[in-house]
Motif scaffolding. Structure first.
Motif, PDB file in Angstrom:
ATOM      1  N   ALA A  26      31.945   1.136  27.333  1.00 23.33           N
ATOM      2  CA  ALA A  26      31.065   1.260  28.600  1.00 23.33           C
ATOM      3  C   ALA A  26      31.317   0.551  29.765  1.00 23.33           C
ATOM      4  N   THR A  27      31.464  -0.689  29.228  1.00 30.08           N
ATOM      5  CA  THR A  27      31.607  -1.684  30.318  1.00 30.08           C
ATOM      6  C   THR A  27      32.989  -1.583  30.970  1.00 30.08           C
TER       7      THR A  27
ATOM      8  N   GLY B 172      29.298  -0.108  23.760  1.00 31.05           N
ATOM      9  CA  GLY B 172      28.877  -0.747  24.872  1.00 31.05           C
ATOM     10  C   GLY B 172      29.980  -1.673  25.814  1.00 31.05           C
TER      11      GLY B 172
ATOM     12  N   ALA C  21      22.706   2.274  30.938  1.00 33.07           N
ATOM     13  CA  ALA C  21      23.095   1.505  30.143  1.00 33.07           C
ATOM     14  C   ALA C  21      22.265   1.646  28.936  1.00 33.07           C
TER      15      ALA C  21
ATOM     16  N   SER D  93      22.670   5.417  27.398  1.00 33.33           N
ATOM     17  CA  SER D  93      24.202   6.219  26.886  1.00 33.33           C
ATOM     18  C   SER D  93      24.750   5.746  25.850  1.00 33.33           C
ATOM     19  N   ILE D  94      24.384   4.250  25.565  1.00 37.02           N
ATOM     20  CA  ILE D  94      25.298   3.637  24.411  1.00 37.02           C
ATOM     21  C   ILE D  94      24.508   4.203  23.143  1.00 37.02           C
TER      22      ILE D  94
ATOM     23  N   SER E 142      25.809  -2.750  29.237  1.00 37.58           N
ATOM     24  CA  SER E 142      26.083  -1.992  28.081  1.00 37.58           C
ATOM     25  C   SER E 142      26.262  -2.595  26.810  1.00 37.58           C
TER      26      SER E 142
ATOM     27  N   ILE F 105      25.480  -1.402  34.803  1.00 34.88           N
ATOM     28  CA  ILE F 105      25.720  -0.658  33.574  1.00 34.88           C
ATOM     29  C   ILE F 105      26.722  -1.369  32.952  1.00 34.88           C
TER      30      ILE F 105
END
Length: 446
Positions: free
Chosen positions: A140-141, A137, A361, A364-365, A310, A306
Motif C-alpha cells: 500500500a505504501t 502495508g 491506512a 484497507s490493510i 500503511s 496512507i
C-alpha cells in the motif's frame, strides 16, 4: 547478504515497485493531458479516453487474469504483466497519433490487470500469516507514494522533458521489478490442470463494459439502454458460471460471509473515498482561491499519510484482530466525512484529509487481510482480483454518482457557493451513511 537471498525480500521489492508503477502512471498522465492534447491534436473528448481506456481494460480483465494466474502460475502472469506494461510504456511514449496512444494505453491496462490481480495473492503465497499484514502495508505504501508523486513528479517531467518522459520513466523501474520477480525461484499454481473459461471471460468483459459505460451517462436514453443490457448480460453470466464445471469466477465464494461482507465494505470505502478529492479540488480552487499547484499539495496529504501509516497498520493487523483494526480505520474515515460535511474552513479540510489518510491506512490493510484470508489457496488469484475489482468499481460508480448529483445541484454548470455547499453536504452525508453500513458489516463479518 542473507536478506538478499531470501525470496521474500525479492517479493517485497517486486510488489512495492509494481504497486508504485501503475498508480504513478494513472495519476501523472492527468497532469500531462493538455500538453499531450496540444501535440497530438486531441480535443477534450479524445483526451478523456486516455485515462478511461486504461481503467476500463483493468476493470474488465482483473478477474480473468487472477483466474489465469491460479491455473498457470502467479509469478508467470505477474512477470508477463510487468513486461507488457513496460514495453507498452515505451511504445506509448513513441506515439505519433491519438489512435496509437489509445491502443498502447489499452495494452498498458492489460498489463496492469495482470499486475494488480496478483499482488495480494503473491504476498499471501510468499509470506507466513504473521508477516502478511506487514507486507500488505508496504504494498500500500508503494501504491500511495505512486499517487502522491504522480501529479508532482509527472508535472515536473512534463514541464522540463515533455509528456513522453512520463512513459519512459516507467522503463527502468519495470526492468528492476521484472528482475526481482525472476529471482523468486518457485511458482504457485494451486488450480493447475483446471480449464480456463474463455466464454465466461467474453461474457463478463462485454457485461462490464456495457454497465460501466452506460452508468456514466445513465440520464440519457443511450446510456440507460447500455446499462440495462449490461445488467441483463451480467445475470446471464451468473447463470452460465453457476452451471460451468470450471468457472471463471466461483460464485460460491460469496457464500463465505467474511469474504462477501468485507469485500462489499471495500466497495463502500472506495465509493465514498474516491470522489472526495474531486469535490475538494473544486471547492479549494473555486471558493478558497487556491491555484492548482497548492490545491494538489493539500490534497496529497491524504495519499502521503496512507503511504506512511500503511506499514504500521499492517504490523498492527498481524498482532491484533484485523477486524477491530479495520473497524477503527472506518470510524476515523467517518470522522473525516463529518468534518467535510459541516465545515468549509481550510484548516478543518486539512484536518479531515489527515483523518482520511490515517483512516484508510488502518482500514484497507486489515480489510485486505480479512478478504484474502477467507478463501482457499487455489482461489487466491481470483480473490485478489476480486478485491481490486471491488475497489475499481467503487471508484467508477462513486464518481458516476457525483456526476449525477452535479447535474442536479449545479444547474446550467454554474458554480455558486450555496448550491456547491449543498452538493458537498448531501454527498458527504450519503457517504457517512454508507460507511456506517460498512462499519457494521466489518464488525459482524466473522
Amino acid at each position: 547478504m542473507r536478506i538478499i537471498e531470501d525470496p521474500r525480500s525479492y517479493a517485497l521489492v517486486m510488489v512495492i515497485l509494481a504497486s508504485f508503477l501503475t498508480p504513478f502512471v494513472a495519476s501523472s498522465i492527468n497532469v500531462a493531458l493538455p500538453s499531450l492534447g496540444s501535440e497530438l491534436g486531441m480535443g477534450p473528448f479524445m483526451l478523456s479516453w486516455v485515462p478511461t481506456v486504461y481503467l476500463l481494460a483493468v476493470a474488465v480483465l482483473l478477474i480473468p487474469m487472477g483466474r489465469l494466474a491460479d491455473i498457470y502460475g502467479r509469478k508467470k502472469i505477474f512477470q508477463f504483466g510487468i513486461i507488457l506494461f513496460t514495453v507498452s510504456s515505451v511504445f506509448a511514449g513513441f506515439s505519433i497519433s491519438p489512435e496509437m496512444l489509445l491502443f498502447f494505453r489499452v495494452i498498458q491496462g492489460i498489463g496492469g490487470a495482470m499486475i494488480f490481480s496478483n499482488v495480494s495473492a503473491i504476498i499471501f503465497s510468499v509470506f507466513p500469516p504473521v508477516d502478511r499484514g506487514y507486507a500488505l502495508g508496504w504494498s500500500a505504501t508503494g501504491t500511495y507514494f505512486g499517487l502522491f508523486f504522480g501529479p508532482t513528479l509527472g508535472g515536473f517531467l512534463t514541464q522540463y522533458f515533455g509528456w513522453r518522459s512520463i512513459f519512459y520513466f516507467n522503463v527502468p523501474l519495470g526492468v528492476l521489478c521484472a528482475y526481482a520477480t525472476g529471482r523468486i525461484g518457485f511458482e504457485w499454481r494451486e488450480a493447475e490442470g483446471e480449464k480456463f473459461d474463455l466464454r465466461g471471460v467474453f461474457l463478463m468483459a462485454i457485461s462490464l463494459v456495457f454497465v460501466l459505460v452506460g452508468f456514466s451517462s445513465i440520464l440519457s436514453i443511450y446510456g440507460f439502454s447500455l446499462f440495462v443490457v449490461g445488467m441483463f448480460l451480467l445475470y446471464f453470466f451468473y447463470r452460465y458460471e453457476c452451471g460451468c464445471d470450471s468457472p471463471l469466477f466461483d460464485f460460491d465464494l460469496f457464500k463465505n460471509r467474511t469474504f462477501t461482507w468485507n469485500g462489499f465494505t471495500t466497495f463502500i470505502s472506495y465509493f465514498a473515498g474516491y470522489p472526495v478529492v474531486f469535490l475538494l479540488s473544486l471547492y479549494l480552487q473555486y471558493f478558497h482561491g487556491l491555484d492548482p499547484w497548492m490545491t494538489g499539495i493539500i490534497l496529497s496529504i491524504q495519499a502521503f499519510l496512507i503511504a506512511l501509516a500503511s506499514p504500521v497498520a499492517g504490523k498492527f493487523s498481524d498482532n491484533k484482530s484485523p477486524r477491530i483494526i479495520a473497524a477503527v480505520g472506518l470510524f476515523i474515515i467517518i470522522l473525516a466525512m463529518v468534518i467535510f460535511s459541516f465545515s468549509g474552513f481550510l484548516y478543518w479540510i486539512i484536518l479531515g484529509l489527515v483523518f482520511m489518510g490515517v483512516g484508510f491506512a488502518f482500514f484497507s490493510i486489515p480489510n485486505s487481510k480479512l478478504v484474502m484470508g477467507a478463501v482457499e489457496k487455489r482461489f487466491l488469484g481470483v480473490a485478489s482480483a476480486t478485491l481490486v475489482t471491488f475497489r475499481v468499481l467503487g471508484q467508477l460508480i462513486g464518481m458516476a454518482l457525483i456526476v449525477l448529483l452535479v447535474d442536479v445541484y449545479l444547474v446550467g454548470g454554474s458554480v455558486a457557493v450555496g448550491p456547491f455547499r449543498a452538493l458537498m453536504t448531501v454527498s458527504f452525508i450519503l457517504f457517512i451513511l454508507l460507511l456506517l453500513v460498512g462499519l457494521v458489516l466489518t464488525l459482524k463479518a466473522r
